[in-house]
Write a protein that holds these residues in place. Structure first.
Motif, PDB file in Angstrom:
ATOM      1  N   GLY B 122       0.824  -1.209   0.000  1.00  0.00           N
ATOM      2  CA  GLY B 122       0.000   0.000   0.000  1.00  0.00           C
ATOM      3  C   GLY B 122       0.852   1.248   0.000  1.00  0.00           C
ATOM      4  N   MET B 123       1.957   1.204   0.751  1.00  0.00           N
ATOM      5  CA  MET B 123       2.850   2.363   0.813  1.00  0.00           C
ATOM      6  C   MET B 123       3.417   2.673  -0.570  1.00  0.00           C
ATOM      7  SD  MET B 123       6.396   2.707   2.917  1.00  0.00           S
ATOM      8  CE  MET B 123       7.432   2.002   1.656  1.00  0.00           C
ATOM      9  N   ALA B 126       0.737   4.197  -2.557  1.00  0.00           N
ATOM     10  CA  ALA B 126       0.414   5.550  -2.112  1.00  0.00           C
ATOM     11  C   ALA B 126       1.504   6.540  -2.508  1.00  0.00           C
ATOM     12  CB  ALA B 126       0.219   5.567  -0.598  1.00  0.00           C
ATOM     13  N   PHE B 142      -6.211   7.674  -2.719  1.00  0.00           N
ATOM     14  CA  PHE B 142      -5.717   6.550  -1.920  1.00  0.00           C
ATOM     15  C   PHE B 142      -4.571   7.000  -1.027  1.00  0.00           C
ATOM     16  CE2 PHE B 142      -2.737   2.994  -1.383  1.00  0.00           C
ATOM     17  CZ  PHE B 142      -3.562   2.121  -0.691  1.00  0.00           C
ATOM     18  N   THR B 143      -3.687   7.856  -1.591  1.00  0.00           N
ATOM     19  CA  THR B 143      -2.555   8.354  -0.816  1.00  0.00           C
ATOM     20  C   THR B 143      -3.029   9.049   0.451  1.00  0.00           C
ATOM     21  OG1 THR B 143      -1.406   8.674  -2.897  1.00  0.00           O
ATOM     22  CG2 THR B 143      -0.461   9.735  -0.968  1.00  0.00           C
ATOM     23  N   TYR B 146      -4.209   6.476   2.888  1.00  0.00           N
ATOM     24  CA  TYR B 146      -3.262   5.427   3.241  1.00  0.00           C
ATOM     25  C   TYR B 146      -2.758   5.485   4.686  1.00  0.00           C
ATOM     26  CZ  TYR B 146       0.838   2.603   3.619  1.00  0.00           C
ATOM     27  OH  TYR B 146       1.741   1.714   4.079  1.00  0.00           O
ATOM     28  N   ALA B 150      -2.773   2.239   6.932  1.00  0.00           N
ATOM     29  CA  ALA B 150      -1.549   1.603   7.399  1.00  0.00           C
ATOM     30  C   ALA B 150      -1.566   1.498   8.918  1.00  0.00           C
ATOM     31  CB  ALA B 150      -0.337   2.405   6.942  1.00  0.00           C
TER      32      ALA B 150
END
Lengths: 256, 435
Positions: B122-123, B126, B142-143, B146, B150
């Motif tokens: 995901g990182m 993002a 999404f960023t 995130y 997280a």
């Protein structure tokens, strides 16, 4: 006195009024008791030796420099320290600088659309059409996608003019627009300015281009040591200067 | 040629363009020009080559005449002796193989490894739209989500807690955009700070527990003490990097501000933080900070460390960006002003893009420094790779192993830092607009 021919295109409406304006840099008195009224449609050339305060004067008009005393009214708006007023005046008054001050990280087109989009809230597409219109007017539409660093000085200055025009200003200020240019490029910038003058734009130009002054100015203002020394229509100013200081200045710059 | 009888010269046709002379290439020529151009140069080249040979002739056999399968250092040494003969000093990579998962995840429960894995992927997703602006801008949505995702993935617990935090931010944003009309920009800005804080303090708790009783959605909680390894380094490092840039920008702007109090606060903060070693701040985070908290509150140690690392990096960031701002010609400010852009517009559109571009090399240096500094958390007892390596070496089976562990940790850090450095060079090339 101004004759009727030079008054053509000039309305009685006042564009800029400066009353008893004084400015100091620290304790140095740069502008002394300036009084100047510019009517709409008037083209004024300000000349004088370096350090005479001519750039400072026009930079006070759009508040790039702060004045300490006196009153400046631009387009009916009183120039105070209120930021809203200042931004309103700046969006009505275009300015071209000696060093162009284009934004090097933006393309030519983006340079021109930036202010309309963010200040005027013009839709992007419309702003781009307007930018292309003015780029065509200054005769460099083909450079729209380039960056300022890829253009010659004369082209950059014309982009700077187009960028100002995109805000559809009612007054244009020119701060030595040709001083940083090669001789061959001066003409292309002056031609653009002459065209602008012929369309009736209110213009204040700080410049040493005396040919330009003769051709388009309604009035020439000579400044020295922070004050207005002489003010006249171009023919009289060049052929029959009154003050000794003006005579000396003219003999220096026209002497060779 | 001109002569005295015919002093004038007129070119009748202009010269066309000719191709540049073909470069004299060839490998021998390259060697001669670059390595053996003069006698001192030749001597230095030979000495340098000899030194490179010396280093490699010792290091390469150590790296490759090694053992990957063993359960202890003793077994390892025996295996190397057997395979490559008496007196061979090979690396015992078996320790990396055996403790690999620990070096990556610390003591995170192994059945939950998918959570940090997912958080890591995901990182990358993002970060992608921030790093490469050709990607669709919609990915920035999404960023923005995130960090909360997280947080929830890594620590687990009720989904409603991150949800409430997001709600707070949304409320703040709404206050900031809707209220200026009624109470002015300053009022709206203050409201944008107060509304979320009040929401979090007063309403978020009851709301979250209320929602939890209605819909019990959550992940198994994992406590901070179980975090470790490179996961911890990346968590602290990336959060610090991402947070320190905006805070640094604000501090740099504050330091240039005409508002006396804002300026004084920023200068004071920057100078204080820069004048104190990071390790002291980490000690403050690990011990002192709890004294200032109301009794009974637990404030997560990793969170405290992240805050300290972020503050530390932002002070440096502020100075780096101030350098970029100072390098910008005054004409850029005047150009922006003359078009009627207000302060924030000209800062965001004209000043910052250029100042940041000028400071890219120093910004990335600060990022790299920050990322490497995360190993200091081992001193306050967090189990980052360095902290873990101390543990591993304390194990009877691996007692005495040094080079392999530190070498591996160094290699992983190098990969991360070198990527950052390469990315910064890519960015500089991409942003190059003058030719």
């Amino acid at each position: 006195m101004a004759n009727t021919a030079t008054q053509m295109g000039i309305s009685d409406e006042i564009a800029i009024q400066i009353e008893n304006m004084n400015k100091w840099y620290g304790s140095f008195h740069v502008l002394k008791d300036i009084n100047l009224t510019v009517n709409r449609g008037e083209r004024i050339v300000i000349c004088g030796p370096s350090g005479s305060g001519k750039s400072t004067l026009i930079r006070c008009i759009n508040a790039l420099e702060e004045h300490q005393q006196g009153k400046i009214t631009v387009d009916g708006t009183h120039l105070s320290s209120d930021l809203k007023n200042i931004d309103a005046i700046r969006s009505e008054v275009g300015m071209c600088f000696q060093h162009f001050n284009l934004f090097p990280h933006l393309s030519i087109l983006e340079n021109c659309t930036l202010a309309p989009i963010w200040v005027r809230k013009t839709p992007k597409k419309e702003a781009e059409e307007m930018a292309m219109h003015y780029l065509e007017k200054v005769k460099i539409p083909e450079q729209a996608d380039k960056y300022p660093g890829q253009l010659s000085g004369g082209q950059q200055q014309r982009v700077a003019i187009a960028r100002s025009l995109c805000m559809e200003p009612r007054i244009m200020l020119f701060d030595e627009p040709t001083s940083a240019l090669d001789p061959e490029m001066i003409k292309e910038v002056l031609d653009t300015m002459i065209e602008l003058a012929e369309e009736g734009m209110t213009m204040l130009c700080v410049t040493h281009e005396m040919g330009f002054a003769r051709q388009v100015a309604n009035r020439v203002i000579f400044m020295d040591a922070g004050q207005i020394v002489e003010e006249n229509e171009p023919e009289e100013f060049f052929n029959n200067p009154q003050s000794e200081r003006t005579k000396l200045f003219l003999s220096q710059i026209l002497g060779h | 040629m001109t002569n005295s009888s015919n002093a004038s010269y007129v070119r009748t046709e202009m010269l066309g363009e000719k191709p540049a002379p073909v470069g004299q290439t060839g490998i021998i020529r390259w060697f001669r020009e670059n390595l053996f151009s003069s006698i001192p140069n030749a001597i230095m080249s030979l000495v340098a080559l000899w030194m490179i040979y010396l280093v490699l002739s010792h290091v390469l056999p150590w790296i490759f005449q090694s053992s990957w399968n063993a359960n202890s250092l003793k077994e390892c040494r025996a295996a190397i002796k057997e395979a490559y003969g008496e007196g061979t000093h090979g690396a015992c990579w078996a320790v990396i193989r055996e403790r690999f998962l620990q070096l990556i995840y610390g003591f995170y429960p192994s059945e939950l490894y998918w959570r940090p894995n997912l958080a890591f992927i995901g990182m990358l997703v993002a970060l992608a739209p921030i790093l490469f602006n050709k990607l669709p801008r919609k990915m920035l949505g999404f960023t923005a989500l995130y960090p909360f995702l997280a947080f929830w993935l890594l620590w687990g617990g009720s989904v409603w807690l991150p949800f409430m935090i997001i709600t707070g931010f949304v409320l703040g944003y709404v206050a900031f955009t809707m209220l200026p009309h009624y109470i002015g920009t300053l009022g709206a800005t203050i409201a944008a700070f107060l509304v979320p804080v009040l929401f979090w303090l007063l309403l978020a708790g009851p709301f979250a527990s209320g929602m939890q009783s209605i819909a019990d959605v959550g992940l198994e909680p994992v406590e901070s003490a179980k975090f470790g390894g490179f996961m911890l380094s990346i968590l602290i490092g990336i959060t610090g990097i991402v947070m320190s840039l905006p805070i640094g920008i604000l501090l740099a702007l504050g330091r240039q501000s005409d508002l006396l109090i804002v300026k004084a606060i920023c200068v004071g903060f920057i100078e204080f933080i820069r004048g104190v070693p990071l390790i002291t701040l980490l000690f403050v985070a690990s011990t002192l900070l709890n004294y200032f908290m109301p009794p009974g509150t637990t404030f997560d140690i990793i969170l405290r460390v992240i805050i300290m690392v972020t503050l530390f990096a932002s002070a440096y960031m502020a100075e780096v960006i101030r350098g970029g701002l100072a390098a910008l010609p005054k004409g850029q400010y005047e150009g922006a002003d003359s078009l009627g852009l207000d302060f924030w517009q000209s800062t965001r559109l004209i000043i910052m893009p250029q100042a940041l571009k000028i400071s890219i090399p120093s910004i990335v240096s600060t990022f790299i420094g920050l990322f490497k500094d995360t190993v200091l958390v081992s001193i306050i007892g967090l189990l980052d790779p360095i902290g873990l390596s101390t543990n591993i070496r304390a194990d009877a089976a691996w007692n005495g192993i040094i080079w392999e562990l530190y070498g591996f940790i160094a290699l992983v850090f190098f990969i991360f830092c070198f990527s950052m450095s390469r990315y910064s060079m890519y960015l500089e090339r991409k942003l190059q607009t003058s030719h």
